[in-house]
Design a protein around this motif. Structure first.
Motif, short mmCIF file in Angstrom:
data_model
loop_
_atom_site.label_atom_id
_atom_site.label_comp_id
_atom_site.label_asym_id
_atom_site.label_seq_id
_atom_site.Cartn_x
_atom_site.Cartn_y
_atom_site.Cartn_z
N TRP A 134 0.83 -1.22 0.00
CA TRP A 134 0.00 0.00 0.00
C TRP A 134 0.86 1.26 0.00
O TRP A 134 0.56 2.24 -0.69
CB TRP A 134 -0.92 0.00 1.23
CG TRP A 134 -1.70 1.27 1.38
CD1 TRP A 134 -2.85 1.61 0.73
CD2 TRP A 134 -1.38 2.39 2.22
NE1 TRP A 134 -3.26 2.86 1.11
CE2 TRP A 134 -2.37 3.37 2.03
CE3 TRP A 134 -0.33 2.66 3.12
CZ2 TRP A 134 -2.36 4.60 2.69
CZ3 TRP A 134 -0.33 3.88 3.78
CH2 TRP A 134 -1.33 4.83 3.56
N LYS A 135 1.97 1.21 0.74
CA LYS A 135 2.83 2.39 0.87
C LYS A 135 3.48 2.83 -0.44
O LYS A 135 3.90 3.97 -0.57
CB LYS A 135 3.95 2.12 1.90
CG LYS A 135 3.50 2.38 3.32
CD LYS A 135 4.67 2.68 4.24
CE LYS A 135 5.66 1.52 4.28
NZ LYS A 135 6.75 1.77 5.23
N LYS A 136 3.55 1.91 -1.42
CA LYS A 136 4.17 2.25 -2.70
C LYS A 136 3.40 3.36 -3.40
O LYS A 136 3.97 4.19 -4.09
CB LYS A 136 4.26 1.01 -3.60
CG LYS A 136 5.26 0.00 -3.09
CD LYS A 136 5.31 -1.23 -4.00
CE LYS A 136 6.24 -2.28 -3.41
NZ LYS A 136 6.01 -3.59 -4.04
N SER A 137 2.07 3.36 -3.28
CA SER A 137 1.28 4.49 -3.78
C SER A 137 0.17 4.75 -2.77
O SER A 137 -0.96 4.31 -2.94
CB SER A 137 0.71 4.21 -5.17
OG SER A 137 0.03 2.99 -5.17
N PRO A 138 0.53 5.42 -1.69
CA PRO A 138 -0.37 5.51 -0.54
C PRO A 138 -1.57 6.43 -0.76
O PRO A 138 -1.57 7.58 -0.38
CB PRO A 138 0.53 6.04 0.58
CG PRO A 138 1.63 6.75 -0.12
CD PRO A 138 1.80 6.12 -1.47
N GLU A 139 -2.59 5.87 -1.35
CA GLU A 139 -3.84 6.57 -1.52
C GLU A 139 -4.75 6.13 -0.40
O GLU A 139 -4.82 4.93 -0.09
CB GLU A 139 -4.48 6.11 -2.83
CG GLU A 139 -4.50 7.15 -3.91
CD GLU A 139 -5.36 6.63 -5.05
OE1 GLU A 139 -6.43 7.20 -5.27
OE2 GLU A 139 -4.97 5.62 -5.67
N TYR A 140 -5.50 7.07 0.16
CA TYR A 140 -6.41 6.67 1.24
C TYR A 140 -7.81 6.54 0.69
O TYR A 140 -8.53 7.51 0.56
CB TYR A 140 -6.37 7.69 2.36
CG TYR A 140 -7.18 7.23 3.53
CD1 TYR A 140 -6.89 6.03 4.16
CD2 TYR A 140 -8.24 7.97 4.00
CE1 TYR A 140 -7.65 5.57 5.22
CE2 TYR A 140 -9.00 7.54 5.07
CZ TYR A 140 -8.69 6.34 5.67
OH TYR A 140 -9.45 5.89 6.72
N LYS A 141 -8.15 5.32 0.31
CA LYS A 141 -9.47 5.08 -0.28
C LYS A 141 -10.11 3.86 0.38
O LYS A 141 -9.90 2.75 -0.06
CB LYS A 141 -9.30 4.79 -1.78
CG LYS A 141 -9.34 6.02 -2.64
CD LYS A 141 -10.00 5.72 -3.98
CE LYS A 141 -9.95 6.91 -4.90
NZ LYS A 141 -9.53 6.53 -6.24
N PRO A 142 -10.88 4.07 1.42
CA PRO A 142 -11.51 2.92 2.06
C PRO A 142 -12.39 2.15 1.07
O PRO A 142 -13.05 2.75 0.24
CB PRO A 142 -12.37 3.56 3.14
CG PRO A 142 -11.79 4.91 3.36
CD PRO A 142 -11.20 5.34 2.06
N LEU A 143 -12.34 0.85 1.14
CA LEU A 143 -13.12 0.02 0.22
C LEU A 143 -14.56 -0.10 0.72
O LEU A 143 -14.82 -0.07 1.91
CB LEU A 143 -12.49 -1.38 0.14
CG LEU A 143 -11.05 -1.38 -0.31
CD1 LEU A 143 -10.46 -2.78 -0.24
CD2 LEU A 143 -10.93 -0.83 -1.73
N ILE A 144 -15.46 -0.23 -0.22
CA ILE A 144 -16.88 -0.26 0.15
C ILE A 144 -17.21 -1.50 0.98
O ILE A 144 -17.77 -1.41 2.06
CB ILE A 144 -17.76 -0.13 -1.09
CG1 ILE A 144 -17.71 1.33 -1.57
CG2 ILE A 144 -19.21 -0.51 -0.77
CD1 ILE A 144 -18.66 1.69 -2.68
N ASN A 145 -16.88 -2.65 0.49
CA ASN A 145 -17.08 -3.87 1.28
C ASN A 145 -15.75 -4.63 1.27
O ASN A 145 -15.35 -5.11 0.23
CB ASN A 145 -18.13 -4.79 0.65
CG ASN A 145 -19.52 -4.23 0.79
OD1 ASN A 145 -19.98 -3.95 1.88
ND2 ASN A 145 -20.19 -4.07 -0.34
N ILE A 146 -15.10 -4.68 2.41
CA ILE A 146 -13.79 -5.32 2.43
C ILE A 146 -13.97 -6.83 2.37
O ILE A 146 -13.96 -7.52 3.38
CB ILE A 146 -12.97 -4.90 3.66
CG1 ILE A 146 -12.91 -3.38 3.75
CG2 ILE A 146 -11.57 -5.48 3.60
CD1 ILE A 146 -12.26 -2.86 5.00
#
Ligand code: SD4
Length: 289
Positions: A134-146
């Motif tokens: 995740w840290k390689k392109s750290p976008e903060y986008k919570p997923l709708i249904n994990i």
């Protein structure tokens, strides 16, 4: 009275709900049942949103939130706790053995160790790898249904007809350090009123906090709404504010004193578990969007 006990929980946590159901069938009180139930997921390292194996914050710290509430209206919570797996049990300890309701961070952790909770590394090889990825392109986008695994919230009514609940989570994956969600906040992630019923939430905690969702549902039931209608109204309060609901999921489950249950969510994909009379079933939930 002699009720047929009921346990319900968020998502498809079959074993957790069956564990709570078995505890109720053995005559245990509702609070024992929910704590034994949710512990299954706290200890399940494959579940990346609860307990050990939960996703860390942006800096790699796994921080857990949990609360419990019993049929006497007492409650306990721990927020942003590291290194302890069974945080619902820890929240119960706060409720029963301190004059307080909420302990945070180090204070909660030290209280846990003094009471026999084990210090454990909650970051597993898998969750560490996923975080590094995740840290390689750290976008903060919570997923709708994990992947349909998520925070576990559980409500139980025991053979005496008393209701208790628990809610436990590692919170949103890759959240900011120090972020606390709805799950450990009484009235938001969980609320019980033994005269009326209980409710519990999962999903985008910030939006549950803003609408004090679980308390709202219990109050609506107090005023005569069914658990189903009350869950729908709590979702309506969120989705009518603006369009942001299109990007996140929230689900509520609720139970009243007659053993009726309700459940509703924003987007397709959420299901809940219900145990009663030896049957433990997964029930799809209607959705708003
Ligand atoms: C939170 N409600 O921390 C929890 C986590 C969750 O989907 O349910 N995530 O906001």
């Amino acid at each position: 009275s002699n009720n047929s006990p009921i346990a319900i929980c968020t998502w498809r946590f079959t074993k957790a709900n069956a564990t709570a159901g078995a505890a109720l069938a053995a005559g245990k009180p509702a609070l024992d049942a929910v704590i034994e139930g949710v512990a299954i997921e706290e200890e399940n390292i494959k579940n990346t949103t609860v307990g050990k194996g939960g996703s860390p914050d942006r800096e790699g710290n796994v921080t857990l939130d949990a609360c419990v509430m019993n049929s006497d209206g007492d409650c306990g919570a721990v927020v942003c706790v590291e290194n302890i797996t069974n945080v619902a049990a820890l929240a119960r300890k706060v409720m029963e053995d301190t004059p307080h309701v909420i302990l945070a961070g180090d204070g909660a952790e030290e209280f846990g160790y003094r009471n026999g909770f084990k210090k454990e590394n909650l970051l597993t090889d898998e969750s560490k790898l996923a975080w590094q990825e995740w840290k390689k392109s750290p976008e903060y986008k919570p997923l709708i249904n994990i992947e349909n695994h998520d925070t576990i919230g559980m409500l139980a009514m025991d053979s005496k007809g008393d209701i208790a609940g628990a809610c436990t989570t590692s919170g949103l994956s890759y959240k900011m350090k120090g972020r606390v969600g709805d799950s450990p906040i009484i009235g938001s992630g969980l609320f019980i009123d033994n005269e009326v019923g209980g409710a519990v939430a999962t999903g985008m905690g910030e939006e549950v906090l803003k609408t004090v969702g679980s308390f709202l549902i219990v109050e609506l039931m107090r005023n005569g709404m069914s658990p189903q209608k009350a869950c729908e109204e709590a979702i309506r309060r969120i989705v009518t504010k603006n369009d942001r609901y299109k990007g996140f999921q929230i689900a509520y489950i609720a139970m009243n004193k007659s053993g009726e249950v309700g459940h509703y969510c924003i987007h397709e994909g959420f299901t809940m578990m219900k145990y009663q009379d030896g049957n433990n079933e997964n029930i799809p939930t209607n959705f708003y969007n």
